[in-house]
Write an enzyme that holds these catalytic residues in place. Structure first.
Site, PDB file in Angstrom:
ATOM      1  N   LYS A 263     162.559 -18.971  80.627  1.00 19.15           N
ATOM      2  CA  LYS A 263     162.983 -19.975  81.608  1.00 19.15           C
ATOM      3  C   LYS A 263     163.679 -19.355  82.815  1.00 19.15           C
ATOM      4  O   LYS A 263     163.364 -19.685  83.962  1.00 19.15           O
ATOM      5  CB  LYS A 263     163.911 -20.974  80.913  1.00 19.15           C
ATOM      6  CG  LYS A 263     164.673 -21.901  81.832  1.00 19.15           C
ATOM      7  CD  LYS A 263     165.510 -22.880  81.049  1.00 19.15           C
ATOM      8  CE  LYS A 263     166.620 -22.211  80.285  1.00 19.15           C
ATOM      9  NZ  LYS A 263     167.751 -21.773  81.131  1.00 19.15           N
ATOM     10  N   THR A 264     164.629 -18.449  82.564  1.00 21.11           N
ATOM     11  CA  THR A 264     165.396 -17.865  83.670  1.00 21.11           C
ATOM     12  C   THR A 264     164.489 -17.066  84.599  1.00 21.11           C
ATOM     13  O   THR A 264     164.642 -17.105  85.826  1.00 21.11           O
ATOM     14  CB  THR A 264     166.521 -16.967  83.118  1.00 21.11           C
ATOM     15  OG1 THR A 264     167.346 -17.734  82.233  1.00 21.11           O
ATOM     16  CG2 THR A 264     167.375 -16.424  84.250  1.00 21.11           C
TER      17      THR A 264
ATOM     18  N   ASP B 167     169.328 -26.394  86.148  1.00 14.88           N
ATOM     19  CA  ASP B 167     169.026 -25.671  84.908  1.00 14.88           C
ATOM     20  C   ASP B 167     169.763 -26.336  83.743  1.00 14.88           C
ATOM     21  O   ASP B 167     170.782 -27.004  83.945  1.00 14.88           O
ATOM     22  CB  ASP B 167     169.470 -24.211  85.062  1.00 14.88           C
ATOM     23  CG  ASP B 167     168.985 -23.346  83.907  1.00 14.88           C
ATOM     24  OD1 ASP B 167     168.061 -23.763  83.176  1.00 14.88           O
ATOM     25  OD2 ASP B 167     169.531 -22.238  83.737  1.00 14.88           O
ATOM     26  N   GLU B 168     169.265 -26.141  82.533  1.00 10.31           N
ATOM     27  CA  GLU B 168     169.871 -26.727  81.314  1.00 10.31           C
ATOM     28  C   GLU B 168     170.080 -28.231  81.504  1.00 10.31           C
ATOM     29  O   GLU B 168     171.137 -28.785  81.191  1.00 10.31           O
ATOM     30  CB  GLU B 168     171.210 -26.047  80.981  1.00 10.31           C
ATOM     31  CG  GLU B 168     171.114 -24.551  80.769  1.00 10.31           C
ATOM     32  CD  GLU B 168     170.413 -24.163  79.474  1.00 10.31           C
ATOM     33  OE1 GLU B 168     169.961 -25.065  78.752  1.00 10.31           O
ATOM     34  OE2 GLU B 168     170.310 -22.956  79.186  1.00 10.31           O
TER      35      GLU B 168
ATOM     36  N   GLN C  23     167.123 -28.776  72.521  1.00  6.28           N
ATOM     37  CA  GLN C  23     168.334 -27.955  72.510  1.00  6.28           C
ATOM     38  C   GLN C  23     169.539 -28.707  73.087  1.00  6.28           C
ATOM     39  O   GLN C  23     170.499 -28.095  73.531  1.00  6.28           O
ATOM     40  CB  GLN C  23     168.107 -26.659  73.289  1.00  6.28           C
ATOM     41  CG  GLN C  23     167.039 -25.760  72.683  1.00  6.28           C
ATOM     42  CD  GLN C  23     166.955 -24.416  73.376  1.00  6.28           C
ATOM     43  OE1 GLN C  23     167.818 -23.554  73.238  1.00  6.28           O
ATOM     44  NE2 GLN C  23     165.902 -24.227  74.157  1.00  6.28           N
TER      45      GLN C  23
ATOM     46  N   ARG D  55     167.785 -18.313  67.593  1.00  8.78           N
ATOM     47  CA  ARG D  55     168.536 -17.182  68.144  1.00  8.78           C
ATOM     48  C   ARG D  55     168.008 -15.863  67.586  1.00  8.78           C
ATOM     49  O   ARG D  55     168.291 -14.788  68.135  1.00  8.78           O
ATOM     50  CB  ARG D  55     170.025 -17.277  67.792  1.00  8.78           C
ATOM     51  CG  ARG D  55     170.792 -18.499  68.302  1.00  8.78           C
ATOM     52  CD  ARG D  55     170.570 -18.760  69.756  1.00  8.78           C
ATOM     53  NE  ARG D  55     169.503 -19.738  69.929  1.00  8.78           N
ATOM     54  CZ  ARG D  55     168.896 -19.957  71.092  1.00  8.78           C
ATOM     55  NH1 ARG D  55     169.222 -19.279  72.163  1.00  8.78           N
ATOM     56  NH2 ARG D  55     167.934 -20.868  71.185  1.00  8.78           N
TER      57      ARG D  55
END
Length: 665
Positions: free
Chosen positions: A34-35, A212-213, A243, A600
């Site tokens: 994503k980043t 973002d997020e 998430q 994770r």
């Protein structure tokens, strides 16, 4: 430079990065790059001639905002001083600095943190003729935050004075020209409503918006940013409803639905290719999360290997669980050459951290605690550790200075300064100086101060004698009793019985850990335990960051580790007891949290649940594995626990290795 998006990104990422005008909804799964996509999207915007000053990129942490800015600047090779990449609260603060006078504040306003707000709240309660001790100020501030931001509409107890306190608290904030963190979002919205001309100025400045997020935005944050976006409708939101794990602080994953309603013309993209985890780990995550019905359908996939199956261990209790994990980490570090920083140990709740931290410490493993305070950094624990250090080594000046007036002994600053000066002149320890001052006829410390020094000196000598004749844990109980530590806590927290209980429970835990250490290592001393506790990574001295990551599942979001351990995967922990008592929506969020924890892991995942576990009162109860484990196919698990088994000889060998590192053998 010319950027070839299709060369630098996969096809889904490139499509999302290329569509820079209009509204876009990008559903970015865990580990989907994503980043990187966001970075290239903004770089592409600049390459297409959009002025950097017209771009507003918002995220949730200063660290994330800084990383985003640095990656964009590195990619385009320009300073981009007019590009705004920041957090919601920082952006709101910037607007208030310019325009807050329109809301009746002065421009030199102050931002109150929790401590400031607590002090103001207590002042308000007193001014109304009420007793501060009748109110839990922490809980009250939480309720006031919910009321201020609209998360609740009325107070539960309508007959109480809470409503009056709330009104007076708001008026006091305004009178003192202060705002709090809620206001950094709330007041810009009020500003836009009151002054459409200001809103128009902001809309003309920021014609292109990226969030973002997005799943972590609150209703207020969404309203704030959508008001700016409504004119030009160039808004891109990036997130993953799977998430969304922060509803307790106002996040609302249904903002995705709200966005779809407000921007029906949007284009939607899904990033499902995962660049982080093995196929087995992703399959477990996919099979888990499909049990949540209110979600965007997606399925993570990878071109990498399936990897090993997920280890499941079933220790007897939390002590065995902690040591199995600690010993496995030690073994993998030693035999496979893995860095400690490659390991992540995740738990649902802060209360599970201390046992794991202690087990790591006893294995000589340095850890970084996130999402909760380190057990050994708690004030009450540090106080008692310093008492033990002085008893074992009276020449420990630093520890002596910490405890000389804890609890208060009326040994004043002047007396301490004379002690230090005398010790420096004679080149002796503070304790030696103290004993001389306590008994010398010509002591520069006279009267009551000298008598207090004598009592303190005699008490330490008495504890040293007890150490020679008794057990270490018994000694610690004696120190707690002799010093009147509980009474000191009552004086410090007269209106916080839960805080006193929490701190005393911490000391009880420390006593239990020393007891267990003595039982498992009968030939070791208190000095050995304190050395283990003080171990600051001797073997990692040149690698400050080589620490095991011990954290809550919430704190792990956005991070990744080669090897992950999920401890305490039991009903009433994950999902939490509170979620089980309430409605299905809370179960869904707990499932999303477990999904985040699973994803994770890059290469290896171990899940642990105990046969029994102690409750907060120290009583041991049988427990059940988390119901979430039943939602994952059993074919993905393995019970082969070789990496997590050890013999008593293994434990003794590990301890001996550590003690040798201190030069004791």
């Amino acid at each position: 430079m010319s950027i070839d998006l299709h060369k630098e990104l996969n096809s889904e990422q490139a499509a999302a990065a290329q569509n820079i005008r209009g509204a876009s909804l990008i559903i970015a799964g865990a580990g989907s790059g994503k980043t990187r996509m966001i970075t290239y999207r903004i770089a592409h915007m600049l390459e297409c001639g959009i002025d950097e000053s017209e771009i507003l990129a918002l995220t949730f942490t200063n660290k994330a905002a800084k990383e985003m800015s640095e990656r964009i600047r590195s990619l385009v090779g320009k300073p981009l001083k007019k590009l705004t990449a920041t957090t919601f609260h920082s952006f709101g603060l910037g607007l208030l600095k310019q325009y807050i006078q329109y809301l009746g504040y002065k421009n030199n306003f102050t931002i109150y943190d929790t401590n400031d707000n607590t002090a103001l709240l207590k002042q308000v309660i007193v001014s109304l003729g009420l007793e501060v001790s009748d109110y839990n100020t922490y809980s009250l501030l939480s309720v006031f935050s919910d009321m201020k931001t609209g998360r609740i509409k009325t107070f539960e107890n309508k007959d109480s004075a809470v409503s009056q306190i709330y009104t007076e608290w708001l008026l006091s904030q305004k009178a003192y020209n202060v705002v709090d963190f809620d206001d950094l979002i709330l007041l810009p919205i009020k500003l836009f409503e009151k002054r459409p001309d200001v809103l128009e100025k902001v809309q003309e400045r920021y014609k292109y918006i990226l969030v973002d997020e997005f799943q972590d935005t609150s209703l207020l944050q969404y309203r704030f940013i959508s008001m700016i976006a409504m004119k030009y409708r160039n808004i891109c939101v990036v997130g993953d409803d799977d998430q969304s794990i922060y509803s307790w602080r106002g996040a609302n994953y249904r903002n995705i639905v709200k966005f779809e309603e407000d921007f029906p013309e949007r284009k939607e993209y899904k990033l499902e290719r995962n660049y982080r985890s093995t196929g087995t780990i992703l399959e477990a995550a996919n099979q888990l999360i499909v049990h949540n019905k209110e979600r965007k359908k997606k399925k993570l996939w990878t071109e990498d290997d399936e990897g090993s199956r997920i280890y499941v261990i079933n220790p007897e209790d939390e002590d065995e669980e902690a040591f199995m994990i600690a010993e496995a980490v030690k073994k993998k570090h030693k035999e496979k050459g893995l860095s400690y920083s490659d390991f992540g140990i995740l738990v649902r709740t802060n209360s599970l951290l201390a046992t794991l931290e202690n087990a790591l410490m006893e294995n000589g493993i340095v850890c970084q605690v996130s999402g909760g305070s380190s057990f050994f950094d708690r004030k009450e624990v540090r106080d008692m550790i310093c008492y033990l250090k002085v008893i074992v080594n009276p020449d420990d000046d630093v520890s002596l200075l910490r405890i000389i007036n804890t609890p208060h002994r009326s040994i004043g600053r002047v007396s301490v300064e004379k002690l230090r000066q005398f010790a420096d002149e004679k080149k002796i320890s503070l304790f030696d100086a103290l004993t001389q001052f306590a008994y010398a006829a010509d002591s520069p410390v006279k009267g009551k101060s000298q008598e207090n020094l004598k009592k303190f000196s005699n008490q330490i000598l008495s504890w040293q004698n007890e150490l020679k004749n008794g057990r270490n844990a018994k000694l610690l109980n004696t120190i707690i009793e002799d010093t009147g530590y509980r009474e000191m806590l009552y004086e410090e927290y007269p209106d916080k019985p839960k805080m006193i209980d929490f701190k005393m429970k911490s000391l009880e835990f420390l006593v239990n850990r020393i007891t267990c250490f003595e039982k498992n290592n009968p030939d070791s001393s208190l000095r050995d335990y304190l050395n283990l506790m003080s171990l600051d990574g001797k073997e990692n001295a040149d690698r400050e960051d080589d620490k095991v990551n011990l954290m809550t599942m919430h704190a792990s979001k956005g991070l990744e580790f080669d090897t992950v351990y999920l401890a305490g995967v039991e009903d009433n922990i994950i999902p939490s007891a509170r979620a089980l008592e309430e409605d299905a929506k809370n179960i869904d969020e707990e499932r999303r949290l477990f999904y985040v924890a699973i994803t994770r892991a890059r290469k290896e995942l171990t899940i642990s649940y105990c046969e029994k576990r102690k409750d907060r009162m120290g009583e041991s109860h049988l427990v059940l594995p988390s119901r979430f484990l039943e939602e994952i196919p059993s074919s993905l698990f393995t019970q082969e626990n070789e990496a997590y088994e050890s013999t008593p000889e293994d434990r003794i060998g590990m301890l001996n290795d550590l003690l040798k590192s201190f030069g004791h053998f």
